[in-house]
Structure formats: C-alpha cells, structure tokens
Motif scaffolding. Sequence first.
Motif, PDB file in Angstrom:
ATOM      1  N   PRO A   1     -22.526  17.070 -20.084  1.00 20.94           N
ATOM      2  CA  PRO A   1     -23.402  18.036 -19.400  1.00 20.94           C
ATOM      3  C   PRO A   1     -24.383  17.414 -18.411  1.00 20.94           C
ATOM      4  CG  PRO A   1     -23.235  18.584 -21.722  1.00 20.94           C
ATOM      5  CD  PRO A   1     -22.556  17.251 -21.547  1.00 20.94           C
ATOM      6  N   SER A   2     -24.689  16.133 -18.574  1.00 19.29           N
ATOM      7  CA  SER A   2     -25.643  15.491 -17.668  1.00 19.29           C
ATOM      8  C   SER A   2     -25.156  15.485 -16.218  1.00 19.29           C
ATOM      9  CB  SER A   2     -25.925  14.053 -18.116  1.00 19.29           C
ATOM     10  OG  SER A   2     -24.742  13.269 -18.072  1.00 19.29           O
TER      11      SER A   2
ATOM     12  N   SER B   1     -18.130  18.667 -22.554  1.00 27.06           N
ATOM     13  CA  SER B   1     -18.360  18.395 -23.967  1.00 27.06           C
ATOM     14  C   SER B   1     -19.602  17.538 -24.136  1.00 27.06           C
ATOM     15  CB  SER B   1     -17.159  17.674 -24.587  1.00 27.06           C
ATOM     16  OG  SER B   1     -17.433  17.297 -25.929  1.00 27.06           O
ATOM     17  N   THR B   2     -20.313  17.761 -25.218  1.00 34.17           N
ATOM     18  CA  THR B   2     -21.497  16.952 -25.518  1.00 34.17           C
ATOM     19  C   THR B   2     -21.127  15.673 -26.261  1.00 34.17           C
ATOM     20  OG1 THR B   2     -21.839  18.133 -27.599  1.00 34.17           O
ATOM     21  CG2 THR B   2     -22.981  18.982 -25.647  1.00 34.17           C
TER      22      THR B   2
ATOM     23  N   ARG C   1     -27.827  19.879 -25.024  1.00 38.40           N
ATOM     24  CA  ARG C   1     -27.973  18.511 -25.514  1.00 38.40           C
ATOM     25  C   ARG C   1     -28.793  18.464 -26.804  1.00 38.40           C
ATOM     26  NH1 ARG C   1     -25.031  14.639 -24.676  1.00 38.40           N
ATOM     27  NH2 ARG C   1     -25.117  14.887 -22.430  1.00 38.40           N
ATOM     28  N   LEU C   2     -29.895  19.206 -26.849  1.00 33.94           N
ATOM     29  CA  LEU C   2     -30.750  19.207 -28.038  1.00 33.94           C
ATOM     30  C   LEU C   2     -30.056  19.871 -29.224  1.00 33.94           C
ATOM     31  CD1 LEU C   2     -34.162  20.041 -26.330  1.00 33.94           C
ATOM     32  CD2 LEU C   2     -33.513  17.877 -27.387  1.00 33.94           C
ATOM     33  N   LEU C   3     -29.337  20.957 -28.958  1.00 33.20           N
ATOM     34  CA  LEU C   3     -28.608  21.616 -30.032  1.00 33.20           C
ATOM     35  C   LEU C   3     -27.510  20.713 -30.583  1.00 33.20           C
ATOM     36  CD1 LEU C   3     -28.243  25.254 -28.627  1.00 33.20           C
ATOM     37  CD2 LEU C   3     -29.675  24.518 -30.537  1.00 33.20           C
TER      38      LEU C   3
ATOM     39  N   MET D   1     -16.384  24.592 -29.776  1.00 38.14           N
ATOM     40  CA  MET D   1     -15.835  24.201 -28.483  1.00 38.14           C
ATOM     41  C   MET D   1     -16.548  22.992 -27.887  1.00 38.14           C
ATOM     42  SD  MET D   1     -15.345  28.000 -26.853  1.00 38.14           S
ATOM     43  CE  MET D   1     -14.745  27.486 -25.262  1.00 38.14           C
ATOM     44  N   SER D   2     -17.851  22.877 -28.165  1.00 37.84           N
ATOM     45  CA  SER D   2     -18.632  21.829 -27.503  1.00 37.84           C
ATOM     46  C   SER D   2     -19.006  20.664 -28.398  1.00 37.84           C
ATOM     47  CB  SER D   2     -19.916  22.423 -26.920  1.00 37.84           C
ATOM     48  OG  SER D   2     -20.731  22.927 -27.965  1.00 37.84           O
ATOM     49  N   GLY D   3     -18.722  20.791 -29.694  1.00 34.27           N
ATOM     50  CA  GLY D   3     -19.073  19.714 -30.600  1.00 34.27           C
ATOM     51  C   GLY D   3     -20.481  19.841 -31.139  1.00 34.27           C
TER      52      GLY D   3
END
Length: 248
Positions: free
Chosen positions: A98-99, A123-124, A198-200, A242-244
């Motif tokens: 995401p960055s 993906s994170t 990112r925090l989640l 989906m995003s980990g």
Amino acid sequence: MNVSSLSELCDQLEELAQSAKFLARPKGSDPSAEAVLDVEVVTAQQRLDAIFSDMQHRAQRSVEAFDYGMHGPETRGQSSAQPPALARGVHYRVIYDPSVFKRESLREAMLTSVRQGEEARVSTIVPTRILIRDREEFLIFSRAPARSGFLAVRIQASWFAEFLTGTFETIWRSALPLTTERLDDRRLLTEEEVDILRLLSAGLTDESVARSLGVSVRTVQRKVQIIQRNFGASSRFQLGAMSGLQVT
C-alpha cells in the motif's frame, strides 16, 4: 499458509538475501568448479538498473513481482523495459504494498502499467521488492542496503524457483485486485486509507487506529467500508482475508 507464517517467511527472505552473497563463487576460484547457486551480488546502482531492465527484456513467458515501494527519489515512472515485454505477450503480475499509493510517481507508473495489460493486486504482506523472470531467475532487493552492504541479489536456481513462486502464488490469491475500471474511476487508496490499512494489518483495533491518526472511530470504520467497497470485499472479514489483515 496463514498471515503469521507469511510474516515469518518475509523475514526469512530478507535473511536469505543477506546471506546469499556467501553462496556465490569467490573471485579467483577454479572456474570449472560448480557453484552452489548462480548468484550475483549487486552493489552498484547502475548495475542494478541494468539487471532490472535486462531480465524484463529476456522474459519470454512471465514476469511476477513484489513491489514494496522501495524506490529512490530518482524514480521516474514505469520501467522502459516493460512496454515492449507486454507488447510481445509477456504476462505481468505485480503485488504492490500500500505504500506505493503514497508517492505520485509510483502510483502513476502503476496506473500506466495496468492500462497496458499488467495484472495488479495490493497486499499488506509484501515481503520486499522482488522481480521474477519466467519463474527461473530472481532479483531480490535488500530492504536495508546500508546494513547488508549490497543493493540486491540476483539468483537463478530451480529449487529456489519452486520456493519463491509458491510464495508469490499464496500472497497473490489473498491480495486485493486492482481492475482497470477502478483505476479509471480513480478510486484508489488515499494516504489516510493506506495508513488505516497498515495499522489494521498490524493488529490494531479501530479505537487504537483512531487514536494513532487523531480521528474518530466512526471515521476509521467509514474508511474501512470505503476500502471494502472499492476492492469488492462484501464484509470486513473478507477484506481481512484478501489483504492479510489480522481481523478480530
């Protein structure tokens, strides 16, 4: 493979990149001796740029990549080697951290690539920046060049191919898809949404995320709903899968 084991795998990839230079054949050794791996340790930016382009020029079937957003300030858009590779039918799949959405030049490069035929997901749990050519040659960027003493490691080995491509497929299946329709509508992640995601992913609750960003819990929940809608997740649980994310 769950999120915890993938996180451990990310650390293992970094350790592998840091130790791979010791597997290369030392200078002055017997040229007829078989090397443990076909390894090149890259310490110069000019050489790294050349390898990055050359691998794409030599690709015949596929290019997969993890993009961790580790680009220097000199980065200016899409790699010049990608359009001709796409034009000759090379299949590109890229998983973005995401960055990447936080830098205009990287975001625009991604948009251009997707419109030309690249398949992209977010993906994170992207381990580092990696380029994979035809599932047989790999360029692994160091996440901490100052500490490791090199910029990247190029590796070609069949056993490693199976390991790394398997990792890519696992993360690809769980990543958030980016469609051309979504990109055309400009429904990308905002900087605040990137921070929330990112925090989640680090396991923080909505309340903790709200405190970290100085916003209300309702704002965090509304942003999560927007991310769900934009990426086609029917529920928060599905978004996590989906995003980990470590959904609780």
